[in-house]
Design an enzyme around this catalytic site. Structure first.
Site, PDB file in Angstrom:
ATOM      1  N   ARG A  46       0.853  -1.194   0.000  1.00 40.70           N
ATOM      2  CA  ARG A  46       0.000   0.000   0.000  1.00 40.70           C
ATOM      3  C   ARG A  46       0.887   1.241   0.000  1.00 40.70           C
ATOM      4  O   ARG A  46       0.642   2.202  -0.711  1.00 40.70           O
ATOM      5  CB  ARG A  46      -0.953   0.011   1.215  1.00 40.70           C
ATOM      6  CG  ARG A  46      -1.637   1.368   1.365  1.00 40.70           C
ATOM      7  CD  ARG A  46      -2.871   1.407   2.261  1.00 40.70           C
ATOM      8  NE  ARG A  46      -2.880   0.518   3.389  1.00 40.70           N
ATOM      9  CZ  ARG A  46      -2.130   0.666   4.496  1.00 40.70           C
ATOM     10  NH1 ARG A  46      -1.289   1.677   4.604  1.00 40.70           N
ATOM     11  NH2 ARG A  46      -2.206  -0.219   5.467  1.00 40.70           N
ATOM     12  N   TYR A  98     -16.211  17.557 -15.180  1.00 41.42           N
ATOM     13  CA  TYR A  98     -16.511  16.133 -15.348  1.00 41.42           C
ATOM     14  C   TYR A  98     -17.533  15.713 -14.274  1.00 41.42           C
ATOM     15  O   TYR A  98     -17.345  16.023 -13.091  1.00 41.42           O
ATOM     16  CB  TYR A  98     -15.218  15.319 -15.221  1.00 41.42           C
ATOM     17  CG  TYR A  98     -15.433  13.834 -15.185  1.00 41.42           C
ATOM     18  CD1 TYR A  98     -15.770  13.132 -16.333  1.00 41.42           C
ATOM     19  CD2 TYR A  98     -15.308  13.116 -13.994  1.00 41.42           C
ATOM     20  CE1 TYR A  98     -15.989  11.765 -16.299  1.00 41.42           C
ATOM     21  CE2 TYR A  98     -15.516  11.748 -13.955  1.00 41.42           C
ATOM     22  CZ  TYR A  98     -15.860  11.083 -15.110  1.00 41.42           C
ATOM     23  OH  TYR A  98     -16.073   9.730 -15.079  1.00 41.42           O
ATOM     24  N   ASP A 170      -6.947  19.170 -14.025  1.00 40.38           N
ATOM     25  CA  ASP A 170      -7.289  17.849 -14.551  1.00 40.38           C
ATOM     26  C   ASP A 170      -6.872  17.844 -16.022  1.00 40.38           C
ATOM     27  O   ASP A 170      -7.496  18.487 -16.861  1.00 40.38           O
ATOM     28  CB  ASP A 170      -8.803  17.622 -14.385  1.00 40.38           C
ATOM     29  CG  ASP A 170      -9.265  16.249 -14.887  1.00 40.38           C
ATOM     30  OD1 ASP A 170      -8.560  15.652 -15.724  1.00 40.38           O
ATOM     31  OD2 ASP A 170     -10.340  15.788 -14.453  1.00 40.38           O
ATOM     32  N   LYS A 195      -7.879   6.877 -19.264  1.00 44.47           N
ATOM     33  CA  LYS A 195      -8.156   7.379 -20.616  1.00 44.47           C
ATOM     34  C   LYS A 195      -6.896   7.278 -21.492  1.00 44.47           C
ATOM     35  O   LYS A 195      -6.481   6.188 -21.806  1.00 44.47           O
ATOM     36  CB  LYS A 195      -8.707   8.800 -20.515  1.00 44.47           C
ATOM     37  CG  LYS A 195      -9.759   8.978 -19.399  1.00 44.47           C
ATOM     38  CD  LYS A 195     -11.061   8.233 -19.661  1.00 44.47           C
ATOM     39  CE  LYS A 195     -11.968   8.154 -18.434  1.00 44.47           C
ATOM     40  NZ  LYS A 195     -12.341   9.429 -17.827  1.00 44.47           N
TER      41      LYS A 195
HETATM   42  C1  LIG Z   1     -12.814   9.844 -16.533  1.00 48.35           C
HETATM   43  C2  LIG Z   1     -12.468  11.168 -15.996  1.00 48.35           C
HETATM   44  C3  LIG Z   1     -12.270  11.370 -14.617  1.00 48.35           C
HETATM   45  C4  LIG Z   1     -12.457  10.273 -13.593  1.00 48.35           C
HETATM   46  O1  LIG Z   1     -11.511   9.265 -13.751  1.00 48.35           O
HETATM   47  P1  LIG Z   1     -11.804   7.716 -13.379  1.00 48.35           P
HETATM   48  O2  LIG Z   1     -10.529   7.054 -13.746  1.00 48.35           O
HETATM   49  O3  LIG Z   1     -12.989   7.295 -14.190  1.00 48.35           O
HETATM   50  O4  LIG Z   1     -12.086   7.684 -11.921  1.00 48.35           O
HETATM   51  C5  LIG Z   1     -11.912  12.630 -14.192  1.00 48.35           C
HETATM   52  N1  LIG Z   1     -11.770  13.659 -15.064  1.00 48.35           N
HETATM   53  C6  LIG Z   1     -11.969  13.500 -16.388  1.00 48.35           C
HETATM   54  C7  LIG Z   1     -11.794  14.673 -17.293  1.00 48.35           C
HETATM   55  C8  LIG Z   1     -12.329  12.259 -16.905  1.00 48.35           C
HETATM   56  O5  LIG Z   1     -12.541  12.122 -18.211  1.00 48.35           O
END
Ligand SMILES: *Cc1c(COP(=O)(O)O)cnc(C)c1O
Length: 380
Positions: A46, A98, A170, A195
């Site tokens: 962890r 998001y 982000d 992504k």
């Molecule tokens: C998918 C996404 C998230 C969240 O990420 P997860 O891996 O699904 O928890 C946050 N911000 C953006 C812009 C995203 O596309």
């Protein structure tokens, strides 16, 4: 070192005991110690695991940062940032955030006494007017989902610095290949690794990167204390994915540009949202802070009929109807009934998510096939 070299080499070394060129999957929870307190840097997975550690160094390097931390999902990474705050602290964020981030802020953290403000971040005065002595975090997402709005990271950094607040960006949509928020003044950059970084639609993961040692200590303390870490196997898959991030992004950008132009010339298409168009309201900011415009595109249909949009997403065959984005394969989505279904119609329409809005995550297939697929569905 340039981006492509870092993507392939940063953080990874041939395995010392065997020479294996690929980072082994250290599928272990614990590590034998020679004597009490006498270990090789790893005590419990962890806290730290060698496969995850290699990935954390790699992601830090491609974001031009010093410290990286990986989490079980993008939302777990965001959760770590918010846990740095205290009750009464205020957070300013964008009003087309998001959906998952919005839900985390509003339904989990608001009840612990944190105060969230959602404003139009393309309007700097709106942000400045929200700043007060309790402002501790500015949370930016750019480009935004699904409207592809562009927020000026440098301008946000100036506002955050003046307010003595942290700036976190982000960077999921742009990826470090196209945009490096730390270089533009952000304190933290966050990724849904799920992504583009993973890139193959086979892992759910999040990451944070920062430069400041004190902030990094806090980040690792929360990562270890809350325990939302990612697994060794997933770390291995993402290390492999990142080795081709630059090549994939080049193709995502090329295909995205061609498809954006195809859509804007099609008689059944109304608006096309893609920051590469000179007519995009913040094209000049996108051009200044990004080195390309990516493969995310949204568009609406003439007459804005829900049924037309539903037919279109049904009639494409190469584009798969699915949530998520950033994989090698092209996806199509209908925000009004999928990602934004829980948002009341009047509210989502105000931000542009109308009934006929369709979002594409353009993959890296042959673009002629992708255009043929869209054309066939649009013409039918
Ligand atoms: C998918 C996404 C998230 C969240 O990420 P997860 O891996 O699904 O928890 C946050 N911000 C953006 C812009 C995203 O596309």
């Amino acid at each position: 070192m340039k981006f492509a070299t870092k993507a392939i080499h940063a953080g990874v070394h041939p395995d010392e005991s065997t020479g294996a060129i690929m980072t082994p999957i250290y599928q272990t929870s614990t590590y034998v110690q020679d004597g009490v307190g006498n270990h090789k840097g790893y005590e419990y997975s962890r806290t730290l695991n060698p496969t995850r550690h290699a990935l954390e160094k790699n992601i830090a390097a491609i974001e031009n940062g010093n410290f990286g931390a990986c989490f079980g999902s993008g939302l777990a990474a965001i959760d770590c940032i918010i846990k740095m705050l205290n009750p009464g602290d205020e957070i300013i964020s964008t009003n087309d955030l998001y959906g998952g981030s919005y839900r985390l802020f509003n339904t989990i953290f608001a009840k612990y006494g944190l105060i969230f403000h959602f404003v139009d971040m393309q309007n700097l005065t709106e942000v400045e007017q929200r700043v007060n002595e309790n402002t501790k975090l500015i949370w930016v997402e750019t480009p935004t989902n699904p409207m592809m709005n562009i927020i000026d990271i440098k301008a946000m950094a100036t506002i955050a610095k003046k307010a003595k607040a942290l700036l976190c960006v982000d960077n999921t949509f742009a990826t470090p290949y196209l945009q490096n928020p730390l270089d533009l003044g952000a304190d933290f950059v966050m990724h849904s690794v799920t992504k583009y970084l993973g890139g193959h639609s086979d892992v759910v993961m999040g990451a944070l990167v920062c430069n400041d040692h004190t902030l990094a200590t806090e980040m690792y303390r929360i990562q270890n204390s809350s325990g939302a870490v990612t697994a060794p196997m997933d770390s291995f898959l993402v290390l492999r994915g990142i080795k081709t991030l630059h090549l994939r992004m080049q193709r995502h950008c090329e295909n995205g540009e061609k498809i954006a132009h195809f859509l804007s010339s099609h008689p059944r298409v109304d608006k096309v949202y893609w920051p590469g168009f000179e007519t995009h309201p913040n094209h000049h900011i996108a051009k200044a802070q990004m080195s390309g415009f990516g493969g995310m595109i949204s568009f609406t249909l003439k007459n804005n009929q829900l049924q037309d949009a539903l037919n279109l997403v049904k009639n494409v065959t190469l584009f798969a109807l699915a949530e998520s984005l950033g994989g090698v394969e092209s996806l199509i989505g209908h925000p009004a009934t999928m990602t934004h279904a829980s948002i009341p119609k009047e509210i989502r329409e105000k931000s542009g998510v109308v009934d006929s809005l369709i979002r594409l995550s353009v993959g890296i297939e042959d673009v002629d096939d992708l255009i043929f697929d869209l054309k066939k569905a649009l013409d039918s």
